[in-house]
Design a protein around this motif. Structure first.
Motif, PDB file in Angstrom:
ATOM      1  N   MET A   1     -24.576  40.764-109.126  1.00  0.00           N
ATOM      2  CA  MET A   1     -25.100  39.411-109.089  1.00  0.00           C
ATOM      3  C   MET A   1     -24.021  38.748-108.659  1.00  0.00           C
ATOM      4  N   ASN A   2     -22.995  38.545-109.465  1.00  0.00           N
ATOM      5  CA  ASN A   2     -21.758  37.785-109.261  1.00  0.00           C
ATOM      6  C   ASN A   2     -21.105  37.810-107.952  1.00  0.00           C
ATOM      7  N   LYS A   3     -21.204  39.167-107.235  1.00  0.00           N
ATOM      8  CA  LYS A   3     -20.734  39.369-106.043  1.00  0.00           C
ATOM      9  C   LYS A   3     -21.633  38.573-104.810  1.00  0.00           C
ATOM     10  N   PHE A   4     -22.941  38.602-104.913  1.00  0.00           N
ATOM     11  CA  PHE A   4     -23.746  38.101-104.273  1.00  0.00           C
ATOM     12  C   PHE A   4     -23.409  36.369-104.165  1.00  0.00           C
ATOM     13  N   ILE A   5     -23.245  36.000-105.244  1.00  0.00           N
ATOM     14  CA  ILE A   5     -23.139  34.527-105.431  1.00  0.00           C
ATOM     15  C   ILE A   5     -21.754  33.977-104.726  1.00  0.00           C
ATOM     16  N   ILE A   6     -20.761  35.075-104.902  1.00  0.00           N
ATOM     17  CA  ILE A   6     -19.573  34.673-104.332  1.00  0.00           C
ATOM     18  C   ILE A   6     -19.555  34.650-102.862  1.00  0.00           C
ATOM     19  N   LEU A   7     -20.504  35.683-102.367  1.00  0.00           N
ATOM     20  CA  LEU A   7     -20.518  35.864-100.898  1.00  0.00           C
ATOM     21  C   LEU A   7     -21.311  34.674-100.132  1.00  0.00           C
ATOM     22  N   LEU A   8     -22.251  34.286-100.873  1.00  0.00           N
ATOM     23  CA  LEU A   8     -22.852  33.095-100.546  1.00  0.00           C
ATOM     24  C   LEU A   8     -22.162  31.843-100.486  1.00  0.00           C
ATOM     25  N   SER A   9     -21.248  31.620-101.498  1.00  0.00           N
ATOM     26  CA  SER A   9     -20.360  30.511-101.357  1.00  0.00           C
ATOM     27  C   SER A   9     -19.450  30.698-100.158  1.00  0.00           C
ATOM     28  N   PHE A  10     -18.786  31.679-100.038  1.00  0.00           N
ATOM     29  CA  PHE A  10     -17.891  32.068 -99.035  1.00  0.00           C
ATOM     30  C   PHE A  10     -18.577  31.549 -97.759  1.00  0.00           C
ATOM     31  N   LEU A  11     -19.884  31.886 -97.436  1.00  0.00           N
ATOM     32  CA  LEU A  11     -20.404  31.814 -96.046  1.00  0.00           C
ATOM     33  C   LEU A  11     -20.622  30.402 -95.937  1.00  0.00           C
ATOM     34  N   PHE A  12     -20.918  29.842 -96.817  1.00  0.00           N
ATOM     35  CA  PHE A  12     -21.338  28.333 -97.006  1.00  0.00           C
ATOM     36  C   PHE A  12     -20.065  27.468 -96.378  1.00  0.00           C
ATOM     37  N   VAL A  13     -18.997  27.845 -97.294  1.00  0.00           N
ATOM     38  CA  VAL A  13     -17.654  27.111 -97.003  1.00  0.00           C
ATOM     39  C   VAL A  13     -17.391  27.437 -95.348  1.00  0.00           C
ATOM     40  N   LEU A  14     -17.693  28.616 -94.936  1.00  0.00           N
ATOM     41  CA  LEU A  14     -17.234  28.871 -93.565  1.00  0.00           C
ATOM     42  C   LEU A  14     -18.047  28.042 -92.701  1.00  0.00           C
ATOM     43  N   LEU A  15     -19.326  28.076 -92.656  1.00  0.00           N
ATOM     44  CA  LEU A  15     -20.334  27.188 -92.011  1.00  0.00           C
ATOM     45  C   LEU A  15     -19.713  25.680 -92.010  1.00  0.00           C
ATOM     46  N   LEU A  16     -19.407  25.509 -93.036  1.00  0.00           N
ATOM     47  CA  LEU A  16     -19.010  23.896 -93.327  1.00  0.00           C
ATOM     48  C   LEU A  16     -17.844  23.583 -92.324  1.00  0.00           C
ATOM     49  N   HIS A  17     -16.677  24.419 -92.454  1.00  0.00           N
ATOM     50  CA  HIS A  17     -15.776  24.267 -91.455  1.00  0.00           C
ATOM     51  C   HIS A  17     -15.956  24.463 -90.195  1.00  0.00           C
ATOM     52  N   LEU A  18     -16.842  25.097 -89.842  1.00  0.00           N
ATOM     53  CA  LEU A  18     -17.326  25.346 -88.425  1.00  0.00           C
ATOM     54  C   LEU A  18     -17.885  23.878 -87.992  1.00  0.00           C
ATOM     55  N   PHE A  19     -18.842  23.517 -88.821  1.00  0.00           N
ATOM     56  CA  PHE A  19     -19.328  22.373 -88.625  1.00  0.00           C
ATOM     57  C   PHE A  19     -18.574  21.156 -88.352  1.00  0.00           C
ATOM     58  N   LEU A  20     -17.523  21.139 -89.390  1.00  0.00           N
ATOM     59  CA  LEU A  20     -16.448  19.971 -89.233  1.00  0.00           C
ATOM     60  C   LEU A  20     -15.717  20.113 -88.000  1.00  0.00           C
ATOM     61  N   PHE A  21     -15.391  21.327 -87.529  1.00  0.00           N
ATOM     62  CA  PHE A  21     -14.261  21.463 -86.387  1.00  0.00           C
ATOM     63  C   PHE A  21     -15.185  20.975 -85.138  1.00  0.00           C
ATOM     64  N   LEU A  22     -16.659  21.587 -84.940  1.00  0.00           N
ATOM     65  CA  LEU A  22     -17.107  21.139 -84.055  1.00  0.00           C
ATOM     66  C   LEU A  22     -17.344  19.512 -83.771  1.00  0.00           C
ATOM     67  N   TYR A  23     -17.797  18.981 -84.884  1.00  0.00           N
ATOM     68  CA  TYR A  23     -18.029  17.508 -84.751  1.00  0.00           C
ATOM     69  C   TYR A  23     -16.619  16.662 -84.552  1.00  0.00           C
ATOM     70  N   TYR A  24     -15.685  17.380 -84.986  1.00  0.00           N
ATOM     71  CA  TYR A  24     -14.170  16.432 -84.760  1.00  0.00           C
ATOM     72  C   TYR A  24     -14.050  16.596 -83.143  1.00  0.00           C
ATOM     73  N   LYS A  25     -14.105  17.868 -82.633  1.00  0.00           N
ATOM     74  CA  LYS A  25     -14.060  18.282 -81.067  1.00  0.00           C
ATOM     75  C   LYS A  25     -14.766  17.252 -80.236  1.00  0.00           C
ATOM     76  N   ASN A  26     -15.898  17.299 -80.409  1.00  0.00           N
ATOM     77  CA  ASN A  26     -16.929  16.496 -79.728  1.00  0.00           C
ATOM     78  C   ASN A  26     -16.703  15.037 -79.835  1.00  0.00           C
ATOM     79  N   HIS A  27     -16.187  14.427 -80.823  1.00  0.00           N
ATOM     80  CA  HIS A  27     -15.900  13.082 -81.040  1.00  0.00           C
ATOM     81  C   HIS A  27     -14.888  12.809 -80.042  1.00  0.00           C
ATOM     82  N   GLN A  28     -13.720  13.544 -79.963  1.00  0.00           N
ATOM     83  CA  GLN A  28     -12.454  13.426 -79.149  1.00  0.00           C
ATOM     84  C   GLN A  28     -12.979  13.369 -77.747  1.00  0.00           C
TER      85      GLN A  28
END
Length: 224
Positions: free
Chosen positions: A1-28
């Motif tokens: 159970m704990n492993k599953f939560i850690i994995l989900l949080s990791f994926l969420f953080v990764l997606l957030l980083h991707l989203f921010l990167f794409l947004y910054y690039k488009n803005h430039q």
């Protein structure tokens, strides 16, 4: 159970980083596009203004040219033809011709001055004439008394001696001096002695106003 939560949080953080990167690039990318469009708009605007200015200048030139032509035509109309002008039609020209020019006036004044000059020295001319006549008679008288030394005759010494001397009002000679030598001392001394021994001639005319007269007398010594 704990492993599953850690994995989900990791994926969420990764997606957030991707989203921010794409947004910054488009803005430039959007920024660069906007700057490029602004520059192109400015260039186009400058071109348009230059073209408008050129058109305005061309229109002004077109307007000025016919005005200049009209002015030139008017000037040509106002210039009178010299061929058609006559002296009789213009009274001012007649008046100018009647009046003597400055050069003519100057000539007249010069002529009058010359006449005055010829009138004034009449006395001087008379005086000079009397002096010349007196000098001719004086030279003749002295030449009669000319001394030719016997030694010079024997040695056949010849030459011309010029003596300068002055004559006062009474006819007395003074200030006797040799001007030109004959290169023969005896002849030079004889010429000076001739004038010294003559001493005096008759007084000159009262119309001669000078205090004394000066003469250069040539005495020629020649064996005939």
């Amino acid at each position: 159970m704990n492993k599953f939560i850690i994995l989900l949080s990791f994926l969420f953080v990764l997606l957030l980083h991707l989203f921010l990167f794409l947004y910054y690039k488009n803005h430039q990318i959007y920024k660069t596009k906007s700057t490029n469009t602004k520059n192109s708009i400015e260039i186009n605007l400058s071109k348009i203004t230059i073209e408008k200015n050129i058109e305005k200048t061309e229109e002004i030139v077109k307007k000025i040219e016919p005005i200049k032509e009209k002015k030139v035509e008017k000037k040509q109309e106002n210039i009178p033809k010299t061929e058609n002008l006559k002296v009789k039609d213009n009274p001012k020209i007649e008046e100018k011709q009647e009046k003597p020019s400055k050069t003519e006036e100057q000539k007249e004044s010069i002529q009058t001055n010359q006449i005055n000059l010829t009138e004034k020295p009449k006395d001087d001319l008379i005086e000079q004439k009397l002096i010349d006549e007196y000098g001719i008679k004086l030279r003749k008288e002295i030449s009669k008394n000319k001394i030719y030394p016997n030694i010079s005759k024997k040695l056949k010494e010849q030459g011309i001696v010029i003596i300068n001397f002055k004559v006062d009002k009474s006819g007395l000679f003074f200030d006797i001096k040799l001007v030109s030598s004959s290169n023969k001392n005896r002849l030079d001394e004889a010429a000076i002695n001739t004038i010294i021994e003559t001493k005096k001639y008759k007084p000159f005319d009262e119309n001669i106003k000078k205090e004394y007269l000066e003469f250069n007398l040539p005495l020629e010594y020649k064996i005939n």
